[in-house]
Motif scaffolding. Structure first.
Motif, short mmCIF file in Angstrom:
data_model
loop_
_atom_site.label_atom_id
_atom_site.label_comp_id
_atom_site.label_asym_id
_atom_site.label_seq_id
_atom_site.Cartn_x
_atom_site.Cartn_y
_atom_site.Cartn_z
N THR A 177 39.07 -23.46 69.32
CA THR A 177 39.31 -24.85 69.74
C THR A 177 39.61 -24.99 71.23
N TYR A 178 39.82 -23.85 71.91
CA TYR A 178 40.18 -23.92 73.33
C TYR A 178 39.53 -22.75 74.06
N GLU A 179 38.85 -23.05 75.15
CA GLU A 179 38.23 -22.02 75.99
C GLU A 179 38.55 -22.30 77.45
N SER A 180 38.99 -21.26 78.12
CA SER A 180 39.26 -21.36 79.56
C SER A 180 38.95 -20.01 80.19
N GLY A 181 37.89 -19.96 80.97
CA GLY A 181 37.46 -18.68 81.54
C GLY A 181 37.03 -17.74 80.44
N ARG A 182 37.66 -16.57 80.39
CA ARG A 182 37.34 -15.59 79.35
C ARG A 182 38.27 -15.71 78.14
N ASN A 183 39.18 -16.64 78.18
CA ASN A 183 40.14 -16.80 77.08
C ASN A 183 39.61 -17.79 76.05
N SER A 184 39.62 -17.36 74.80
CA SER A 184 39.20 -18.20 73.69
C SER A 184 40.27 -18.13 72.60
N THR A 185 40.81 -19.29 72.22
CA THR A 185 41.89 -19.31 71.24
C THR A 185 41.72 -20.46 70.26
N GLN A 186 42.56 -20.41 69.24
CA GLN A 186 42.61 -21.48 68.24
C GLN A 186 44.02 -22.05 68.29
N ILE A 187 44.15 -23.22 68.90
CA ILE A 187 45.47 -23.83 69.03
C ILE A 187 45.51 -25.27 68.50
N ASP A 188 44.34 -25.81 68.11
CA ASP A 188 44.29 -27.16 67.54
C ASP A 188 44.11 -27.03 66.02
N TYR A 189 44.88 -27.81 65.28
CA TYR A 189 44.88 -27.66 63.82
C TYR A 189 44.89 -29.02 63.13
N SER A 190 44.35 -29.01 61.90
CA SER A 190 44.46 -30.16 61.00
C SER A 190 45.30 -29.73 59.82
N LEU A 191 46.27 -30.55 59.45
CA LEU A 191 47.16 -30.22 58.35
C LEU A 191 47.19 -31.36 57.33
N THR A 192 47.37 -30.98 56.07
CA THR A 192 47.50 -31.97 55.00
C THR A 192 48.40 -31.39 53.92
N ARG A 193 48.82 -32.21 52.99
CA ARG A 193 49.62 -31.69 51.87
C ARG A 193 48.81 -30.65 51.11
N ARG A 194 49.45 -29.58 50.71
CA ARG A 194 48.75 -28.49 50.03
C ARG A 194 48.07 -28.99 48.75
N LYS A 195 48.70 -29.91 48.03
CA LYS A 195 48.12 -30.42 46.78
C LYS A 195 46.90 -31.31 47.02
N HIS A 196 46.71 -31.79 48.27
CA HIS A 196 45.57 -32.64 48.60
C HIS A 196 44.45 -31.88 49.32
N LEU A 197 44.62 -30.56 49.46
CA LEU A 197 43.63 -29.77 50.19
C LEU A 197 42.23 -29.87 49.57
N GLY A 198 42.14 -29.98 48.26
CA GLY A 198 40.85 -30.06 47.57
C GLY A 198 40.05 -31.30 47.91
N ARG A 199 40.67 -32.27 48.56
CA ARG A 199 39.95 -33.49 48.95
C ARG A 199 39.12 -33.30 50.22
N TYR A 200 39.24 -32.17 50.85
CA TYR A 200 38.51 -31.91 52.10
C TYR A 200 37.29 -31.05 51.82
N LYS A 201 36.15 -31.50 52.31
CA LYS A 201 34.88 -30.81 52.08
C LYS A 201 34.60 -29.75 53.13
#
Length: 201
Positions: free
Chosen positions: A75-99
């Motif tokens: 989710t983030y790239e700067s020069g040679r650095n590549s990371t994952q720092i952006d996230y989407s969160l939801t209630r665990r019981k509602h996770l099945g609603r996401y495709k």
């Protein structure tokens, strides 16, 4: 933040999307209920705090539950650095609603951040049962019953006193008389049963 989350009713769906500035890592068996084991990179202290917060609120990190190529995880790239720092969160019981949940390569929100997309299943539109008034059988105007209706309307027109009323009032009175007489003489079609389809657009 924890107090705010706990104040939201449990039956309400929650979707949080943010730059949390932490690395949850590729996987974490201790938090496997909330981490889907399809993350990116190595975990750091801030990432551990994200997981602890998710566990305390029973929130699943959506974009770690879908197996993707690295280009769809970063989710983030700067020069040679590549990371994952952006996230989407939801209630665990509602996770099945996401495709799906993935990063769109090349679609940058800023010069470094990538667009993170989560696809939510919308419920099917409700079918509305409406009562439709049956139509008058105007095709019977040429039958004997139609001829008697025409005579009845002609007599009504001759009996109208237009000198003691306005044009609108006279017309409204005549219109009501026409409808009642037509329904009595011609009848109505059978009522249609719903639900009825909406127009495609």
């Amino acid at each position: 933040m924890l107090r705010l989350m706990n104040s939201i009713p449990q039956d309400e769906n929650i979707h949080l999307g943010a730059d949390l500035n932490g690395h949850v890592g590729e996987k974490d068996e201790k938090f496997e209920r909330w981490h889907g084991s399809f993350g990116y990179g190595n975990q750091n202290q801030d990432g551990k705090r994200i997981l602890e917060f998710s566990a305390s609120c029973d929130l699943a990190i959506i974009n770690t539950f879908f197996k993707k190529k690295d280009t769809h995880l970063i989710t983030y790239e700067s020069g040679r650095n590549s990371t994952q720092i952006d996230y989407s969160l939801t209630r665990r019981k509602h996770l099945g609603r996401y495709k799906d949940s993935k990063v769109i390569p090349g679609e940058a929100l800023t010069s470094q951040h990538k667009l993170l997309l989560s696809v939510y299943k919308l419920p099917k539109p409700l079918k509305i049962c409406r009562y439709v008034t049956p139509k008058l059988k105007w095709q019977k105007l040429y039958d004997p019953c139609g001829e008697s209706l025409v005579k009845e309307l002609a007599e009504k027109i001759r009996s109208l006193d237009v000198t003691c009323s306005t044009a609108n009032k006279t017309w409204n009175e005549f219109e009501r008389f026409c409808r009642k007489s037509a329904e009595r003489s011609l009848g109505r079609m059978k009522p249609r049963k719903g639900p009825f389809k909406e127009t495609s657009w």
